[in-house]
Design an enzyme around this catalytic site. Structure first.
Site, mmCIF file in Angstrom:
data_model
loop_
_atom_site.group_PDB
_atom_site.id
_atom_site.type_symbol
_atom_site.label_atom_id
_atom_site.label_comp_id
_atom_site.label_asym_id
_atom_site.label_seq_id
_atom_site.Cartn_x
_atom_site.Cartn_y
_atom_site.Cartn_z
ATOM 1 N N HIS A 156 0.898 -1.151 0.000
ATOM 2 C CA HIS A 156 0.000 0.000 0.000
ATOM 3 C C HIS A 156 0.943 1.209 0.000
ATOM 4 C CE1 HIS A 156 -3.407 2.311 2.096
ATOM 5 N NE2 HIS A 156 -2.361 3.065 2.304
ATOM 6 N N ASP A 177 -10.096 -3.448 -3.863
ATOM 7 C CA ASP A 177 -9.894 -2.928 -2.498
ATOM 8 C C ASP A 177 -11.238 -2.889 -1.747
ATOM 9 O OD1 ASP A 177 -8.725 -1.938 -0.208
ATOM 10 O OD2 ASP A 177 -8.334 0.068 -1.008
HETATM 11 O O1 DOR Z 1 -9.721 2.850 2.070
HETATM 12 C C1 DOR Z 1 -9.102 1.882 2.489
HETATM 13 N N1 DOR Z 1 -9.657 0.981 3.300
HETATM 14 N N2 DOR Z 1 -7.817 1.761 2.155
HETATM 15 C C2 DOR Z 1 -7.030 0.817 2.708
HETATM 16 O O2 DOR Z 1 -5.900 0.741 2.362
HETATM 17 C C3 DOR Z 1 -7.549 -0.085 3.734
HETATM 18 C C4 DOR Z 1 -8.990 -0.232 3.642
HETATM 19 C C5 DOR Z 1 -9.618 -0.829 4.863
HETATM 20 O O3 DOR Z 1 -9.097 -1.807 5.403
HETATM 21 O O4 DOR Z 1 -10.692 -0.348 5.252
HETATM 22 ZN ZN ZN Z 2 -4.556 -0.260 0.798
#
Ligand code: DOR
Ligand code: ZN
Length: 383
Positions: free
Chosen positions: A163, A272
């Site tokens: 990330h 994601d």
């Molecule tokens: O928006 C996000 N949510 N970006 C991330 O890298 C992690 C993810 C999460 O786990 O909620």
């Molecule tokens: Zn991420």
């Protein structure tokens, strides 16, 4: 089951309408005129929140939601509670995943507790069945430790997914660009390593990726449907529902990402999928980062108007190539013209957090078949 007049999605695009046989129990023949039969899509990047946050998602609700979205194979991140940072935890998740309707694989954490302080045991995680190592959700480790992590993961035969966002620089584009620059330098110093960049979001990242690939480094990259289709203007419309990490960027960024996908600089589309309960997506300041991904991804991707061979590369072949996974008996039937209203309350996922709520979308999965079993479609009861 015989699918009459279906078009088949192949690596070089769509074939002419034909009749296809797919093993699917006692399913009756179907007139599949206007529909597209595709190998199941694979999602390299999903948060299934299990263990630890069943109000957001579980392995079961996440897998069911993925099947509805056309994903027959997903990779679950390690930022659960507790994190997947030991062989024992990974083994337990793998055991539970056997009962799921689709294939779910797991990454192991790259550092213990995702704190960036000390590396996990790459070989033990590999032996327990991890398909990659990742601290996704954050990027707390320094370049020196990342380099050692790349060495060890490479030696164990595992890719490292990062990330890319230097935490000390916040969420600005520079935080991503600098993280990528650092990581590529680390990769340059490590033999046998494979580095994969998650959710690349900004124009400035693309040139770095292209140059590193040009230099022969083993580097791959993904982009999300939301960074391809939405911009920061969405925050004014949807407020906290559009809050995600990395943030939605400018239209110029979105166009650069789309071009990079078409050019093969970016390899895959990954959702994601980050389900959250409503209570933590209300308040602008304190809202959790992340969007529901699975059930809106396919319509979002098809609406981009990409050539079908790019869709195949980004959603079918690319993700499997990156993790060395074979395409098994996994099929989805797509209606590219079906219009539907995004009503998050009717999602299979527990996460209803999408800025697309209330929008009309075009393109839907009408059936998902895994190993001869219909796991989403006509006769499957709503769970
Ligand atoms: O928006 C996000 N949510 N970006 C991330 O890298 C992690 C993810 C999460 O786990 O909620
Ligand atoms: Zn991420």
């Amino acid at each position: 089951m015989r699918l009459h007049h279906a078009r088949l999605l192949r690596s070089n695009g769509l074939s002419a309408p034909d009749t296809f046989y797919i093993a699917a129990g006692d399913e009756p023949d179907r007139d599949a005129r206007g529909l597209v039969l595709s190998p199941g899509w694979m999602d390299l990047h999903a948060h299934l929140r299990d263990p630890g946050a069943p109000q957001k998602e579980t392995l079961e609700t996440g897998a069911r939601s993925a099947a509805a979205g056309g994903f027959t194979h997903v990779v679950a991140m390690a930022n659960t509670d507790p994190p997947t940072d030991s062989a024992g935890r990974l083994t337990e998740l793998r055991r539970r995943s056997e009962a799921l309707p689709i294939k779910v694989d797991f990454v192991g954490a790259l550092t213990k507790g995702l704190t960036g302080d000390s590396l996990t045991d790459a070989r033990a995680l590999k032996s327990a069945g991890a398909v990659a190592l990742s601290d996704d959700g954050r990027h707390a480790l320094e370049a020196g430790l990342l380099e050692v992590g790349l060495w060890r993961a490479g030696g164990a035969g595992l890719p490292v997914l990062i990330h890319p966002q230097l935490e000390r620089l916040g969420t600005e584009p520079a935080a991503e660009v600098e993280a990528i620059r650092e990581a590529i330098e680390a990769l340059r110093r490590t033999a046998d390593a494979h580095l994969h960049l998650q959710h690349v979001s900004t124009q400035g990242s693309i040139g770095l990726i292209a140059a590193a690939k040009g230099a022969g480094l083993r580097l791959t990259a993904e982009v999300t449907p939301h960074h391809l289709a939405l911009t920061a203007a969405e925050l004014r419309i949807s407020g906290p529902l559009a809050k995600v990490n990395p943030p939605l960027r400018t239209a110029a960024d979105a166009i650069a990402l789309r071009d990079a996908l078409i050019d093969g600089i970016v390899d895959v589309i990954a959702t994601d999928h980050a389900p959250h309960e409503d209570a933590v997506k209300h308040d602008e300041e304190t809202a959790a980062y992340g969007l529901h991904g699975f059930e809106t991804a396919l319509a979002t991707v098809l609406t981009l108007g990409l050539p079908w061979e790019v869709v195949h590369r980004a959603c079918v072949a690319g993700p499997r190539r990156i993790l060395g996974q074979e395409l098994l008996d996994e099929w989805i039937l797509i209606d590219p013209d079906q219009e539907w209203l995004v009503e998050p309350e009717s999602f299979y996922s527990r996460g209803h957090n999408t800025p697309l709520k209330g929008r009309r979308m075009r393109g839907r999965v009408v059936m998902t078949v895994v190993g001869g079993k219909v796991v989403h479609g006509a006769e499957v009861a709503v769970a």
